[in-house]
Design a protein around this motif. Structure first.
Motif, PDB file in Angstrom:
ATOM      1  N   MET A  37       0.831  -1.212   0.000  1.00 43.26           N
ATOM      2  CA  MET A  37       0.000   0.000   0.000  1.00 43.26           C
ATOM      3  C   MET A  37       0.863   1.260   0.000  1.00 43.26           C
ATOM      4  O   MET A  37       0.459   2.306  -0.468  1.00 43.26           O
ATOM      5  N   SER A  46      -6.720  -8.593   5.855  1.00 47.64           N
ATOM      6  CA  SER A  46      -7.114  -7.175   5.862  1.00 47.64           C
ATOM      7  C   SER A  46      -6.374  -6.323   6.887  1.00 47.64           C
ATOM      8  O   SER A  46      -6.716  -5.157   7.072  1.00 47.64           O
ATOM      9  N   SER A 103     -14.583  -2.201  -1.004  1.00 44.11           N
ATOM     10  CA  SER A 103     -13.930  -3.510  -1.116  1.00 44.11           C
ATOM     11  C   SER A 103     -13.220  -3.722  -2.460  1.00 44.11           C
ATOM     12  O   SER A 103     -12.235  -4.444  -2.531  1.00 44.11           O
ATOM     13  N   SER A 104     -13.694  -3.063  -3.521  1.00 41.38           N
ATOM     14  CA  SER A 104     -13.078  -3.332  -4.832  1.00 41.38           C
ATOM     15  C   SER A 104     -12.457  -2.097  -5.487  1.00 41.38           C
ATOM     16  O   SER A 104     -12.034  -2.148  -6.633  1.00 41.38           O
ATOM     17  N   THR A 105     -12.404  -0.984  -4.777  1.00 43.56           N
ATOM     18  CA  THR A 105     -11.910   0.258  -5.389  1.00 43.56           C
ATOM     19  C   THR A 105     -10.688   0.782  -4.648  1.00 43.56           C
ATOM     20  O   THR A 105     -10.736   1.011  -3.434  1.00 43.56           O
ATOM     21  N   PHE A 106      -9.591   0.941  -5.406  1.00 41.10           N
ATOM     22  CA  PHE A 106      -8.345   1.435  -4.821  1.00 41.10           C
ATOM     23  C   PHE A 106      -7.861   2.652  -5.610  1.00 41.10           C
ATOM     24  O   PHE A 106      -7.957   2.674  -6.841  1.00 41.10           O
ATOM     25  N   GLN A 141      -7.857   2.378   0.009  1.00 40.31           N
ATOM     26  CA  GLN A 141      -9.011   1.559  -0.333  1.00 40.31           C
ATOM     27  C   GLN A 141     -10.271   2.385  -0.113  1.00 40.31           C
ATOM     28  O   GLN A 141     -10.498   2.894   0.982  1.00 40.31           O
ATOM     29  N   THR A 161      -8.474  -0.314  -9.686  1.00 40.16           N
ATOM     30  CA  THR A 161      -7.300   0.282  -9.051  1.00 40.16           C
ATOM     31  C   THR A 161      -6.787   1.360  -9.996  1.00 40.16           C
ATOM     32  O   THR A 161      -6.457   1.077 -11.144  1.00 40.16           O
TER      33      THR A 161
END
Ligand SMILES: Nc1nc2c(ncn2[C@@H]2O[C@H](COP(=O)(O)OP(=O)(O)OP(=O)(O)O)[C@@H](O)[C@H]2O)c(=O)[nH]1
Ligand SMILES: [Mg+2]
Ligand SMILES: [Zn+2]
Length: 305
Positions: A6, A20, A224-227, A221, A174
């Motif tokens: 990260m 996590s 849950s699916s977007t970075f 983040q 991402t």
């Protein structure tokens, strides 16, 4: 455990594990990829295997990358700096003023992304500070880049203008965010999520020097699916080594016309007779500003091979 990087300071890495939780890790051993001189062998977005006890860990393995985006290192010649790995798309934040982003910079960035076949979003921020002439210039640019398969939008992060549309472009992906220092990358991130608190340049107005408020790339983040990956502002975008043919093929409007050039794949669209690109500029079908960017890229010494 498997995890994703990260944040990296060069020495320490924050890795989010499959559980996590975020672990602070060091790299164990050498991570030099064969024949590639990278100033940062492990980048934000990389998938890694790491050992850990309690909260601290060691990265032992770098998993294969799906893709990466890099630029020439300004500090060490012959080295590249990987901005991020395993990304779905890049989003360049540009501004017409405060500061002005040059078209050459925009095109160099888009060419780099195109070279790695990474989809591109071009966002013009600070709409709120533009006068009527500048708004007209903005509209022309939005139109130009939309015709080149780039997703475009003009926003004001300050006034929350068009941020809903922007959010839907980012959902489930991402995204690497890049741009000059001071264009509002961190301001935008803070607006997109209540949990992000990136430092922004508090000084009202704009210093022409660009103060580099963000100093390390960092991934956030959003759900849950977007970075989203915030990056430090860059002054210049150094292209990796590519020859003139390659560069011209990363301009979609030139790539599309290559087969119509008399010399086909050997044409580099500079002085060749029967060049379809030169004809398209003459007829107004290719924008002169894009061609100027191309000429500057192929004539710059750092891009000769
Ligand atoms: N008027 C106006 N100002 C803005 C807008 N977005 C950001 N700013 C201001 O622009 C300045 C720079 O914003 P930052 O978010 O720190 O810029 P950055 O791109 O993260 O800069 P670096 O971290 O140095 O790369 C701050 O003073 C912001 O308040 C906008 O939409 N309109
Ligand atoms: Mg910043
Ligand atoms: Zn040609």
């Amino acid at each position: 455990m498997k995890g994703r990087v990260m944040r990296s300071t060069g020495l320490w890495y924050n890795v989010i594990g499959e559980d996590s939780k975020v672990y602070t890790c060091r790299a164990r051993g050498k991570f030099r990829l064969d024949g590639i001189k990278e100033s940062n062998p492990i980048a934000v977005g990389d998938l890694v295997i790491f050992d850990h006890d309690q909260k601290e860990g060691h990265i032992t393995e770098l998993l294969p990358r799906e893709n990466l985006i890099e630029r020439k290192s300004v500090k060490k010649t012959g080295h590249s700096h990987v901005l991020a790995a395993n990304i779905d798309q890049v989003m360049l934040i540009a501004t017409i003023k405060q500061p002005r982003t040059s078209l050459g910079f925009i095109d160099r960035f888009l060419v780099s992304a195109e070279a790695y076949r990474i989809p591109q979003i071009l966002i013009f921020n600070k709409r709120d500070v533009l006068g009527s002439n500048e708004l007209q210039e903005l509209d022309e640019l939005l139109y130009l880049y939309a015709t080149l398969h780039v997703t475009t939008k003009s926003i004001s992060a300050k006034d929350d203008e068009n941020l809903d549309e922007l959010q839907s472009m980012l959902q489930g992906k991402t995204t690497l965010i890049a741009g000059h220092s001071g264009v509002g990358k961190s301001t935008l991130l803070n607006r997109l999520s209540d949990t992000i608190h990136q430092s922004v340049n508090e000084i009202s107005g704009f210093s022409e020097k660009g103060t580099h408020t963000t100093t390390f790339a960092e991934m956030f983040q959003i759900n849950s699916s977007t970075f989203l990956i915030d990056t430090p502002g860059v002054k210049e975008w150094g292209l990796m080594d590519m020859n003139s043919q390659e560069i011209s093929d990363y301009f979609p409007e030139m790539r599309d016309r290559r087969l119509d050039c008399k010399f086909g794949s050997r044409c580099i669209h500079l002085t060749e007779p029967g060049c379809a690109v030169l004809a398209a500029i003459e007829s107004g079908d290719i924008a002169v500003c894009r061609y100027q960017s191309y000429v500057s890229m192929v004539s710059a010494d750092d891009n000769r091979r």
